[in-house]
Design a protein around this motif. Sequence first.
Motif, PDB file in Angstrom:
ATOM      1  N   TYR A 305       0.828  -1.199   0.000  1.00  0.00           N
ATOM      2  CA  TYR A 305       0.000   0.000   0.000  1.00  0.00           C
ATOM      3  C   TYR A 305       0.871   1.261   0.000  1.00  0.00           C
ATOM      4  O   TYR A 305       0.537   2.267   0.633  1.00  0.00           O
ATOM      5  CB  TYR A 305      -0.927   0.011   1.219  1.00  0.00           C
ATOM      6  CG  TYR A 305      -2.080  -0.951   1.107  1.00  0.00           C
ATOM      7  CD1 TYR A 305      -3.120  -0.719   0.203  1.00  0.00           C
ATOM      8  CD2 TYR A 305      -2.147  -2.095   1.897  1.00  0.00           C
ATOM      9  CE1 TYR A 305      -4.184  -1.596   0.087  1.00  0.00           C
ATOM     10  CE2 TYR A 305      -3.210  -2.986   1.794  1.00  0.00           C
ATOM     11  CZ  TYR A 305      -4.229  -2.722   0.893  1.00  0.00           C
ATOM     12  OH  TYR A 305      -5.285  -3.598   0.780  1.00  0.00           O
ATOM     13  N   THR A 307       1.103   3.896  -1.493  1.00  0.00           N
ATOM     14  CA  THR A 307       0.375   4.724  -2.449  1.00  0.00           C
ATOM     15  C   THR A 307       1.002   6.102  -2.662  1.00  0.00           C
ATOM     16  O   THR A 307       0.691   6.777  -3.640  1.00  0.00           O
ATOM     17  CB  THR A 307      -1.085   4.912  -1.993  1.00  0.00           C
ATOM     18  OG1 THR A 307      -1.097   5.513  -0.695  1.00  0.00           O
ATOM     19  CG2 THR A 307      -1.804   3.572  -1.940  1.00  0.00           C
ATOM     20  N   PHE A 347      -5.996   1.661  -3.708  1.00  0.00           N
ATOM     21  CA  PHE A 347      -5.829   3.114  -3.693  1.00  0.00           C
ATOM     22  C   PHE A 347      -7.193   3.756  -3.921  1.00  0.00           C
ATOM     23  O   PHE A 347      -8.128   3.113  -4.433  1.00  0.00           O
ATOM     24  CB  PHE A 347      -4.869   3.550  -4.801  1.00  0.00           C
ATOM     25  CG  PHE A 347      -5.217   2.966  -6.148  1.00  0.00           C
ATOM     26  CD1 PHE A 347      -6.048   3.647  -7.022  1.00  0.00           C
ATOM     27  CD2 PHE A 347      -4.743   1.713  -6.518  1.00  0.00           C
ATOM     28  CE1 PHE A 347      -6.392   3.093  -8.242  1.00  0.00           C
ATOM     29  CE2 PHE A 347      -5.091   1.147  -7.748  1.00  0.00           C
ATOM     30  CZ  PHE A 347      -5.910   1.846  -8.613  1.00  0.00           C
ATOM     31  N   GLU A 351      -7.258   8.136  -7.982  1.00  0.00           N
ATOM     32  CA  GLU A 351      -5.810   8.223  -8.167  1.00  0.00           C
ATOM     33  C   GLU A 351      -5.291   7.160  -9.137  1.00  0.00           C
ATOM     34  O   GLU A 351      -4.106   6.822  -9.124  1.00  0.00           O
ATOM     35  CB  GLU A 351      -5.109   8.088  -6.811  1.00  0.00           C
ATOM     36  CG  GLU A 351      -5.500   9.185  -5.824  1.00  0.00           C
ATOM     37  CD  GLU A 351      -4.909   8.976  -4.436  1.00  0.00           C
ATOM     38  OE1 GLU A 351      -4.166   7.991  -4.239  1.00  0.00           O
ATOM     39  OE2 GLU A 351      -5.186   9.807  -3.555  1.00  0.00           O
ATOM     40  N   TYR A 356       1.676   4.836  -8.366  1.00  0.00           N
ATOM     41  CA  TYR A 356       1.416   3.574  -7.664  1.00  0.00           C
ATOM     42  C   TYR A 356       0.539   2.641  -8.493  1.00  0.00           C
ATOM     43  O   TYR A 356       0.889   1.486  -8.741  1.00  0.00           O
ATOM     44  CB  TYR A 356       0.758   3.870  -6.316  1.00  0.00           C
ATOM     45  CG  TYR A 356       0.308   2.653  -5.553  1.00  0.00           C
ATOM     46  CD1 TYR A 356       1.198   1.907  -4.799  1.00  0.00           C
ATOM     47  CD2 TYR A 356      -1.022   2.250  -5.582  1.00  0.00           C
ATOM     48  CE1 TYR A 356       0.787   0.780  -4.086  1.00  0.00           C
ATOM     49  CE2 TYR A 356      -1.452   1.138  -4.871  1.00  0.00           C
ATOM     50  CZ  TYR A 356      -0.543   0.404  -4.131  1.00  0.00           C
ATOM     51  OH  TYR A 356      -0.972  -0.696  -3.438  1.00  0.00           O
ATOM     52  N   TRP A 393     -12.073   3.481  -2.159  1.00  0.00           N
ATOM     53  CA  TRP A 393     -11.086   2.650  -2.852  1.00  0.00           C
ATOM     54  C   TRP A 393     -11.743   1.566  -3.709  1.00  0.00           C
ATOM     55  O   TRP A 393     -11.047   0.764  -4.334  1.00  0.00           O
ATOM     56  CB  TRP A 393     -10.165   1.971  -1.836  1.00  0.00           C
ATOM     57  CG  TRP A 393      -9.203   2.904  -1.159  1.00  0.00           C
ATOM     58  CD1 TRP A 393      -9.407   4.199  -0.803  1.00  0.00           C
ATOM     59  CD2 TRP A 393      -7.864   2.598  -0.762  1.00  0.00           C
ATOM     60  NE1 TRP A 393      -8.288   4.719  -0.203  1.00  0.00           N
ATOM     61  CE2 TRP A 393      -7.321   3.754  -0.159  1.00  0.00           C
ATOM     62  CE3 TRP A 393      -7.079   1.450  -0.836  1.00  0.00           C
ATOM     63  CZ2 TRP A 393      -6.027   3.807   0.348  1.00  0.00           C
ATOM     64  CZ3 TRP A 393      -5.787   1.493  -0.318  1.00  0.00           C
ATOM     65  CH2 TRP A 393      -5.270   2.664   0.262  1.00  0.00           C
TER      66      TRP A 393
END
Length: 425
Positions: A305, A307, A347, A351, A356, A393
């Motif tokens: 993670y 991110t 994420f 995004e 990422y 997410w």
Amino acid sequence: MLSQSLPLLALAATALGFPDLPFKTSGSEILTSKDTPIKVAGTNWPGHNDVMVPEGLQYRSIKDIVSDLKSTGMNVVRLTYAIEMIDQLLDEDKSDLQSAFVDALGETEGMAVLRQLLANNPEFSATSSRLDVFDAIVEELNVQEIYVNLDNHISSGEWCCGANDGNTWWGDEHFDADKWVRGLAYMAEHGSSHPLRIPPQPTNTHQGKAWPNLMSMSLRNELREPSNNATLLETYNWQTWYKYMREGAQAVSDANPDPLIILSGLNYDTTLQPVVRGQPLTPGDEVFSFDDFSADKIVFELHNYDTRATNCADITGALYNGGAQAMVPDDETTVNAAPVLITEFGFAQTEYQGVYATCLADWMPDNTAGWMQWVVAGSYYLRSGTPDYDETWALYDHEWQSWRVPEYVEGIFSDSIAATLADNA
């Protein structure tokens, strides 16, 4: 009560080749029953939160959700559960949906959500069990040729994970080692097509059916430091990890010899380095050996993670050094080669064009045995005390009707699935 027979479509799929189980491992590859290499890619469907019923069914039918998942090309779902679900079933004879929703949400809200669930999924009733829902989801996944990785996500039914939640490590407030072993064995046997291999359970036990698409079982999600318990913290080490991983794996294989057994690491499942590199499992001097487990069944899993990373090499380097190098037998420091699954990454969906998301989408197809994105759930019945919690997410929007960010799901996500599965027979 659900029918105990598989639909004709499921039988037809099986006749045509799917699911080609049981799988086994060979070096860094997962092999089908026909000895052909296979990779998997998909998402997580949580069933471990406070209600301990897989999420989203107050908004959509199981069939419609699975059809949406299938449209992306995925071939696996990581289905999560809590040990408390089995504890309540065996120790309290409590597994019905009405109790599940009312206990978690209160009488008024719980019954309202349950009525919505039953309207969308009329095959259930208020007296259906939680496991009836798991059975129906697995059955529909099988019909649509999607594998199941059954994941023990937590012991007490709640949002995971934190250092102070009582579920961190064996011996923590809610993490009873004996109940964990019992729960693993129960779920392994529940999905098995083999005769009962574990001690008979009480007569009130839910009698389930075989899960023909049960590919694998993850023994425990995100083991982590019990930072609020100094005494227990002294046992947080690789030696303790190895003791319990062997016990859990043995419980699964005794109850059901077919599924792959997935081992997670320490530090929220971000490292398996000493396991892969054959280093001492400190504070002892024992080293990891596949001989301590059922032959050709062990798979490693990692989470990531990171991110906020701005450099793709930082992300992939951390994964490689954390344990993904098990996919590279030629590395001189790789002692224990094995398939590696990235069973969680995720994420905020807005995004999706960042470093990422795009880095992992490009890297995972060629450097792992597969992956499972976190998370499909557009909302939760209850999360951390908030009813109908919105999950930014998630692949789905709040009402589980449409993709939250279609450009991601129909583009980068589906493309990464296709690249991962491109070489499957």
